[in-house]
Scaffold this motif. Structure first.
Motif, PDB file in Angstrom:
ATOM      1  N   LEU A  44       0.898  -1.223  -0.117  1.00 48.19           N
ATOM      2  CA  LEU A  44      -0.086   0.011   0.139  1.00 48.19           C
ATOM      3  C   LEU A  44       1.001   1.210   0.087  1.00 48.19           C
ATOM      4  O   LEU A  44       1.712   1.433   0.959  1.00 48.19           O
ATOM      5  CB  LEU A  44      -0.896  -0.026   1.180  1.00 48.19           C
ATOM      6  N   LEU A  45       0.901   2.058  -0.960  1.00 49.85           N
ATOM      7  CA  LEU A  45       1.586   3.367  -1.035  1.00 49.85           C
ATOM      8  C   LEU A  45       0.324   4.431  -0.831  1.00 49.85           C
ATOM      9  O   LEU A  45      -0.470   4.505  -1.647  1.00 49.85           O
ATOM     10  CB  LEU A  45       1.920   3.693  -2.650  1.00 49.85           C
ATOM     11  N   ALA A  46       0.589   5.153   0.122  1.00 51.23           N
ATOM     12  CA  ALA A  46      -0.278   6.390   0.542  1.00 51.23           C
ATOM     13  C   ALA A  46       0.319   7.680  -0.133  1.00 51.23           C
ATOM     14  O   ALA A  46       1.418   7.991  -0.095  1.00 51.23           O
ATOM     15  CB  ALA A  46      -0.334   6.766   1.987  1.00 51.23           C
ATOM     16  N   VAL A  47      -0.357   8.058  -1.446  1.00 46.93           N
ATOM     17  CA  VAL A  47      -0.162   9.457  -1.765  1.00 46.93           C
ATOM     18  C   VAL A  47      -0.928  10.724  -1.276  1.00 46.93           C
ATOM     19  O   VAL A  47      -2.245  10.805  -1.380  1.00 46.93           O
ATOM     20  CB  VAL A  47      -0.726   9.296  -3.136  1.00 46.93           C
ATOM     21  N   LEU A  48      -0.104  11.392  -0.691  1.00 43.36           N
ATOM     22  CA  LEU A  48      -0.827  12.501   0.027  1.00 43.36           C
ATOM     23  C   LEU A  48      -1.190  13.582  -0.792  1.00 43.36           C
ATOM     24  O   LEU A  48      -0.503  13.883  -1.717  1.00 43.36           O
ATOM     25  CB  LEU A  48       0.309  13.140   1.007  1.00 43.36           C
ATOM     26  N   PRO A  49      -2.099  14.425  -0.413  1.00 47.92           N
ATOM     27  CA  PRO A  49      -2.423  15.765  -1.433  1.00 47.92           C
ATOM     28  C   PRO A  49      -1.410  16.476  -1.398  1.00 47.92           C
ATOM     29  O   PRO A  49      -0.719  16.908  -0.509  1.00 47.92           O
ATOM     30  CB  PRO A  49      -3.777  16.207  -0.509  1.00 47.92           C
ATOM     31  N   ALA A  50      -0.942  17.040  -2.828  1.00 46.49           N
ATOM     32  CA  ALA A  50      -0.002  17.889  -2.852  1.00 46.49           C
ATOM     33  C   ALA A  50      -0.425  19.325  -2.108  1.00 46.49           C
ATOM     34  O   ALA A  50      -1.548  19.745  -1.873  1.00 46.49           O
ATOM     35  CB  ALA A  50       0.001  18.406  -4.486  1.00 46.49           C
ATOM     36  N   GLU A  51       0.683  19.880  -1.525  1.00 47.07           N
ATOM     37  CA  GLU A  51       0.429  21.100  -0.771  1.00 47.07           C
ATOM     38  C   GLU A  51       1.196  22.205  -1.222  1.00 47.07           C
ATOM     39  O   GLU A  51       2.368  22.097  -1.759  1.00 47.07           O
ATOM     40  CB  GLU A  51       0.663  20.940   0.643  1.00 47.07           C
ATOM     41  N   PRO A  52       0.738  23.606  -0.951  1.00 46.62           N
ATOM     42  CA  PRO A  52       1.436  24.758  -1.499  1.00 46.62           C
ATOM     43  C   PRO A  52       2.711  24.933  -0.353  1.00 46.62           C
ATOM     44  O   PRO A  52       2.487  24.804   0.792  1.00 46.62           O
ATOM     45  CB  PRO A  52       0.673  26.010  -1.539  1.00 46.62           C
ATOM     46  N   PHE A  53       3.790  25.367  -0.898  1.00 51.76           N
ATOM     47  CA  PHE A  53       4.801  25.599   0.166  1.00 51.76           C
ATOM     48  C   PHE A  53       4.767  26.921   0.470  1.00 51.76           C
ATOM     49  O   PHE A  53       4.882  28.165  -0.165  1.00 51.76           O
ATOM     50  CB  PHE A  53       6.041  25.386  -0.423  1.00 51.76           C
ATOM     51  N   ILE A  54       4.399  27.372   1.873  1.00 52.26           N
ATOM     52  CA  ILE A  54       4.324  28.764   2.377  1.00 52.26           C
ATOM     53  C   ILE A  54       5.426  28.792   3.421  1.00 52.26           C
ATOM     54  O   ILE A  54       4.977  28.022   4.662  1.00 52.26           O
ATOM     55  CB  ILE A  54       2.878  28.949   2.983  1.00 52.26           C
ATOM     56  N   ASP A  55       6.223  29.536   3.460  1.00 51.02           N
ATOM     57  CA  ASP A  55       7.367  29.818   4.337  1.00 51.02           C
ATOM     58  C   ASP A  55       6.636  30.773   5.494  1.00 51.02           C
ATOM     59  O   ASP A  55       6.421  32.117   5.388  1.00 51.02           O
ATOM     60  CB  ASP A  55       8.541  30.229   3.707  1.00 51.02           C
ATOM     61  N   PRO A  56       6.357  30.231   6.687  1.00 57.09           N
ATOM     62  CA  PRO A  56       5.750  31.226   7.872  1.00 57.09           C
ATOM     63  C   PRO A  56       6.825  32.376   8.175  1.00 57.09           C
ATOM     64  O   PRO A  56       6.112  33.254   8.561  1.00 57.09           O
ATOM     65  CB  PRO A  56       5.695  30.256   8.989  1.00 57.09           C
ATOM     66  N   ASP A  57       7.977  32.011   7.901  1.00 59.46           N
ATOM     67  CA  ASP A  57       9.075  33.416   8.321  1.00 59.46           C
ATOM     68  C   ASP A  57       9.169  34.142   7.099  1.00 59.46           C
ATOM     69  O   ASP A  57       9.840  35.361   7.192  1.00 59.46           O
ATOM     70  CB  ASP A  57      10.408  32.761   8.535  1.00 59.46           C
ATOM     71  N   VAL A  58       8.525  33.935   5.932  1.00 60.00           N
ATOM     72  CA  VAL A  58       8.903  34.828   4.797  1.00 60.00           C
ATOM     73  C   VAL A  58       7.334  35.578   4.273  1.00 60.00           C
ATOM     74  O   VAL A  58       6.373  34.741   3.919  1.00 60.00           O
ATOM     75  CB  VAL A  58       9.412  34.260   3.421  1.00 60.00           C
ATOM     76  N   PRO A  59       7.032  36.823   4.279  1.00 54.29           N
ATOM     77  CA  PRO A  59       6.084  37.434   3.817  1.00 54.29           C
ATOM     78  C   PRO A  59       5.827  36.915   2.396  1.00 54.29           C
ATOM     79  O   PRO A  59       6.349  36.917   1.450  1.00 54.29           O
ATOM     80  CB  PRO A  59       6.385  38.903   3.786  1.00 54.29           C
ATOM     81  N   THR A  60       4.499  36.529   2.064  1.00 50.07           N
ATOM     82  CA  THR A  60       3.974  35.756   0.892  1.00 50.07           C
ATOM     83  C   THR A  60       2.750  36.670   0.264  1.00 50.07           C
ATOM     84  O   THR A  60       1.569  36.728   1.323  1.00 50.07           O
ATOM     85  CB  THR A  60       3.565  34.464   0.940  1.00 50.07           C
ATOM     86  N   SER A  61       2.814  37.184  -0.793  1.00 49.19           N
ATOM     87  CA  SER A  61       1.581  37.914  -1.198  1.00 49.19           C
ATOM     88  C   SER A  61       0.301  37.022  -1.484  1.00 49.19           C
ATOM     89  O   SER A  61       0.430  35.699  -1.790  1.00 49.19           O
ATOM     90  CB  SER A  61       1.908  38.701  -2.514  1.00 49.19           C
ATOM     91  N   ALA A  62      -0.744  37.505  -1.482  1.00 47.18           N
ATOM     92  CA  ALA A  62      -2.217  37.056  -1.765  1.00 47.18           C
ATOM     93  C   ALA A  62      -2.139  36.342  -3.263  1.00 47.18           C
ATOM     94  O   ALA A  62      -2.513  35.228  -3.287  1.00 47.18           O
ATOM     95  CB  ALA A  62      -3.207  37.912  -1.484  1.00 47.18           C
ATOM     96  N   VAL A 103       5.177  21.871  11.906  1.00 46.65           N
ATOM     97  CA  VAL A 103       5.606  23.022  12.477  1.00 46.65           C
ATOM     98  C   VAL A 103       7.114  23.364  12.311  1.00 46.65           C
ATOM     99  O   VAL A 103       7.398  24.653  12.188  1.00 46.65           O
ATOM    100  CB  VAL A 103       5.393  23.169  14.199  1.00 46.65           C
ATOM    101  N   SER A 104       7.670  22.548  11.684  1.00 49.71           N
ATOM    102  CA  SER A 104       9.097  22.857  11.136  1.00 49.71           C
ATOM    103  C   SER A 104       9.654  21.746  10.301  1.00 49.71           C
ATOM    104  O   SER A 104       8.983  20.467  10.127  1.00 49.71           O
ATOM    105  CB  SER A 104      10.176  23.017  12.431  1.00 49.71           C
ATOM    106  N   ALA A 105      10.657  22.022   9.248  1.00 53.55           N
ATOM    107  CA  ALA A 105      11.023  21.065   8.488  1.00 53.55           C
ATOM    108  C   ALA A 105      11.656  19.845   9.138  1.00 53.55           C
ATOM    109  O   ALA A 105      11.630  18.766   8.291  1.00 53.55           O
ATOM    110  CB  ALA A 105      11.946  21.593   7.425  1.00 53.55           C
ATOM    111  N   GLY A 106      12.107  20.002  10.227  1.00 56.15           N
ATOM    112  CA  GLY A 106      12.952  18.945  11.097  1.00 56.15           C
ATOM    113  C   GLY A 106      11.788  17.705  11.150  1.00 56.15           C
ATOM    114  O   GLY A 106      12.311  16.670  11.544  1.00 56.15           O
ATOM    115  N   ASN A 107      10.504  18.005  11.394  1.00 61.74           N
ATOM    116  CA  ASN A 107       9.721  16.788  11.912  1.00 61.74           C
ATOM    117  C   ASN A 107       8.877  16.341  10.832  1.00 61.74           C
ATOM    118  O   ASN A 107       7.984  15.567  10.874  1.00 61.74           O
ATOM    119  CB  ASN A 107       8.720  17.412  13.071  1.00 61.74           C
ATOM    120  N   ARG A 108       8.962  16.873   9.564  1.00 62.09           N
ATOM    121  CA  ARG A 108       8.287  16.503   8.411  1.00 62.09           C
ATOM    122  C   ARG A 108       8.472  14.855   8.289  1.00 62.09           C
ATOM    123  O   ARG A 108       7.293  14.439   7.743  1.00 62.09           O
ATOM    124  CB  ARG A 108       8.888  17.230   7.304  1.00 62.09           C
TER     125      ARG A 108
END
Length: 222
Positions: A44-62, A103-108
């Motif tokens: 069984l291969l679980a294919v997770l839904p693709a997600e946008p990369f939003i860096d919480p430490d960098v302002p991201t425009s709408a 909450v961080s890349a370390g626990n992904r």
């Protein structure tokens, strides 16, 4: 004297030049192809839904957020199409992973393994869209070429071993900038394509070169 060959050459050369500069579109692509990694049986291969990369430490425009969300939707459609008919791949719904954002890349890695374990999966695939820029113009003339980028990772749930993974980053350019991409440009009809096409092509290429995903859809080795 027969001047027809010379006349033909004078007509064909400008035509070929315009093909290189206008209709022909190659690409700049970065990111290593996945190296083959031995894996245990994947029932069984679980294919997770693709997600946008939003860096919480960098302002991201709408606008950027909207682009990334659109790209994620396109990626999910491409994943659904790729694994359509597979008996071992399971597409995971967003509701099944809601509230579990790292909450961080370390626990992904731990998060992905936890989700996979909860689903009873042997391996888990995750795709993150990092850029999705629409083409500005038409198929034969653009002010801004399409651009798309994503990361992907496929882990063995029990061991945490990386089975395959990497990046895809492509911004279309005129064929004259990279004649070695003639084959890809020809496959695209020498047209300026959309970011959806870039992303779909990139996902298919990466998954075709990953043993676990290739086997999940019954494709032969490239």
């Amino acid at each position: 004297m027969n001047r027809r060959p010379a006349l033909s050459r004078r007509l064909l050369l400008p035509l070929f030049g315009s093909l290189l500069l206008v209709a022909g579109c190659a690409s700049v692509e970065s990111g290593p192809a996945p190296a083959p990694v031995a894996a245990g049986p994947v029932a069984l291969l679980a294919v997770l839904p693709a997600e946008p990369f939003i860096d919480p430490d960098v302002p991201t425009s709408a606008e950027t957020r909207e682009q990334l969300e659109t790209g994620s939707e396109v990626a999910n459609g491409a994943l659904a199409q790729y694994f359509s008919g597979s008996k071992t791949a399971r597409l995971v719904s967003p509701e099944q992973v809601a509230g579990r954002a790292p909450v961080s890349a370390g626990n992904r890695q731990a998060l992905l393994r936890e989700i996979g374990s909860n689903l009873g999966a042997d391996a888990v695939l995750a795709v993150t869209v990092r850029r999705y820029v629409e083409r500005g113009g038409g198929e034969y003339a653009v002010k801004q070429p399409a651009s798309a980028a994503f990361d992907y990772v496929l882990l063995e749930v029990e061991s945490g071993k990386l089975l395959c993974g990497g990046t895809f980053d492509e911004t279309q350019q005129p064929l004259s900038s990279n004649l070695f991409s003639f084959g890809k440009a020809a496959a695209r009809g020498f047209k300026w394509v959309t970011p959806a096409r870039l992303l779909q092509d990139g996902l298919t290429d990466r998954l075709d070169n990953c043993a676990v995903t290739r086997e999940a859809v019954g494709s032969p080795a490239p």
